[in-house]
Design an enzyme around this catalytic site. Structure first.
Site, PDB file in Angstrom:
ATOM      1  CD  GLU A   1      68.848 -45.036   7.544  1.00  0.00           C
ATOM      2  OE1 GLU A   1      68.808 -46.025   6.802  1.00  0.00           O
ATOM      3  OE2 GLU A   1      69.775 -44.179   7.496  1.00  0.00           O
TER       4      GLU A   1
ATOM      5  CD  GLU B   1      73.027 -44.180  10.191  1.00  0.00           C
ATOM      6  OE1 GLU B   1      73.247 -44.287   8.964  1.00  0.00           O
ATOM      7  OE2 GLU B   1      72.435 -45.032  10.861  1.00  0.00           O
TER       8      GLU B   1
END
Length: 517
Positions: free
Chosen positions: A170, A311
């Protein structure tokens, strides 16, 4: 309480397609040092053996706690001590030995920045992971090559070539990466080239962004600069932007009031964290089916490239009660069945509640992201995955009835048929009752139902009946596990035109699987 009646007809002469098993490719975990725990290994092996999951992905394999890069100045801050350095990946080997012992393979997330190589001291999570870019990209490339050569030497080319290497986690979020998008792209290029330099068959990808971001820009960058990329990875939570929104002013206004109340009422840490981060009113605003919309858009952006969602979960909110309840199970079933054929890897976050991004929570049921509690107790979402794993390998290609109050899917092994019925809603407080008459154009002699609801596959309820113990005894843990296992109940079969009919009811966010023989 609202009661709704519904008739559902399922045509079992519908063509069959292969069941989508992209969710069985990988599961997430916390960070690397958790894999040095015996209980973590036991829990991960359980997911491999029971659910057929093949890879496990976690953060921080390069964190300072893994001792991969050290300077003498870390211990003795004397002149020239910072020039006495070493690389060692022995701790990494212990982690990956444990992963392989469970039957899983590593899905390697190349994160975070070792302190001696970092351009700054900024950290992001409870375990103090350095989130800055490298100060010297050539040194970073040498470090990555040393890491890859270590893996190849320890496990062999054939084994490591079966793994995946994902660059960072991320980078679009400042809690994980301090650089810009363009700096990440440069970082990705240097890292991917270093990996491929060691073995061209190794599979590397990115950008591992949150909320399906940066995908067209990343694809464009790789194509224009001839940068190796074997898969595109990203993340998506339906709660992205919902439920846990806050501003800096909250730290000085709203949060102190919540903490003062928690102290006055003598609440524990888990309850206080839930009060800080979870807002059920905001969660209700999450559009139903938002995950499918995001994934379809991402698929259009990346074309026919491998698309990995490394995710996802029902929320991005740590401490959300629904993650311990049937709410998560219903969301998982709907999402997986909606995703049919859209992604190549759909990795649930995460495998268990041995987790310390915010802090390690002792309470067994605290709204953690895991399929299993921190004591290894299977949650409702685990049983949802188990039902999906055990369903037949072929799915009936029924007409799509997306985002209805009650949805269905049907599977078969050629002899037996399984019908999923679920009533997923984003509102955790909704409690409507749906009375369903199910008609099938084939005759069966036996029918049974397995339920995930407030009374079945609900370990949190049993834990609460025991008095919410912070540290249940081994006997109590076993009692919770045994009493929350799924049970099969017989159903009465009714004769119907050209087949049979069944009558059954379910509440909002219940999941039912009907087995027919």
């Amino acid at each position: 309480m609202v009661i709704r009646m519904k008739n559902i007809k399922i045509d079992l002469n519908t063509p069959l397609v292969e069941k989508d098993v992209s969710w069985q490719m990988c599961v997430g975990s916390g960070h690397a040092t958790m894999a040095l725990r015996r209980d973590w290994c036991e829990y991960v092996k359980h997911l491999h053996d029971e659910l057929g999951i093949r890879y496990v992905r976690f953060h921080g394999i390069l964190d300072d706690c893994m001792l991969t890069a050290q300077k003498l100045s870390d211990f003795i801050p004397l002149p020239n001590a910072d020039k006495v350095t070493e690389y060692s990946f022995r701790q990494v080997g212990k982690v990956y030995d444990n992963v392989l012992s469970t039957g899983m393979k590593p899905f390697v997330e190349l994160s975070f920045m070792p302190g001696p190589l970092a351009s700054g001291k900024k950290t992001g999570l409870h375990y103090r992971n350095n989130i800055t870019p490298p100060k010297d990209y050539e040194e970073w490339a040498r470090y990555i090559k040393s890491f890859i050569h270590y893996l190849l030497n320890r496990y062999g080319h054939e084994e490591v070539e079966s793994w995946y290497f994902e660059v960072w986690n991320e980078p679009d979020l400042k809690v994980f990466y301090t650089g810009s998008q363009q700096e990440y792209f440069k970082f990705y290029k240097v890292t991917a080239q270093a990996v491929k330099c060691c073995d061209k068959k190794l599979r590397v990808g990115g950008p591992s962004t949150s909320g399906s971001k940066w995908l067209p820009e990343f694809v464009d960058f790789c194509e224009k600069n001839n940068v190796p990329c074997d898969f595109i990875s990203t993340h998506q939570y339906p709660g992205d932007g919902f439920g846990n929104d806050f501003t800096i002013s909250d730290v000085f206004t709203r949060y102190p009031k919540i903490i003062k109340t928690a102290a006055k009422e003598k609440k524990n840490i888990a309850s206080a964290i839930t009060a800080l981060f979870y807002d059920s009113e905001s969660v209700k605003e999450t559009p139903k089916g938002i995950m499918k919309e995001a994934v379809i858009k991402a698929r259009q952006e990346v074309g026919n490239r491998l698309l990995f969602y490394t995710e996802w979960n029902c929320m991005s909110i740590f401490g959300a009660p629904g993650q311990d309840e049937k709410y998560s199970a219903a969301y998982a079933v709907k999402t997986i069945l909606d995703m049919e054929g859209e992604v190549d890897c759909f990795s649930f976050w995460c495998c268990n509640d041995l987790f310390e991004e915010i802090m390690f929570i002792n309470q067994p049921f605290h709204g953690g992201f895991g399929m299993l509690t921190n004591l290894g107790i299977p949650k409702p979402v685990f049983w949802a995955f188990k039902l999906l794993a055990d369903a037949g390998p072929k799915r009936f290609a029924l007409p799509v009835a997306s985002n209805k109050a009650v949805e269905t899917a049907a599977f078969t092994d050629g002899e037996h048929v399984q019908i999923f019925i679920y009533a997923q809603e984003p509102d955790p407080t909704m409690d409507e009752v749906h009375t369903v008459r199910l008609e099938l154009n084939r005759r069966f002699t036996q029918a049974s139902v397995t339920r995930i609801d407030n009374e079945h596959c609900n370990p949190k309820r049993i834990w609460q009946e025991l008095g919410n113990p912070m540290d249940p005894s081994p006997d109590e843990v076993q009692k919770i596990i045994e009493r929350s296992r799924p049970v099969s109940e017989e159903l009465t079969i009714q004769a119907a035109d050209k087949g049979i009919a069944l009558s059954i009811s379910l509440h909002t966010n219940d999941v039912l699987m009907i087995s027919l023989n």
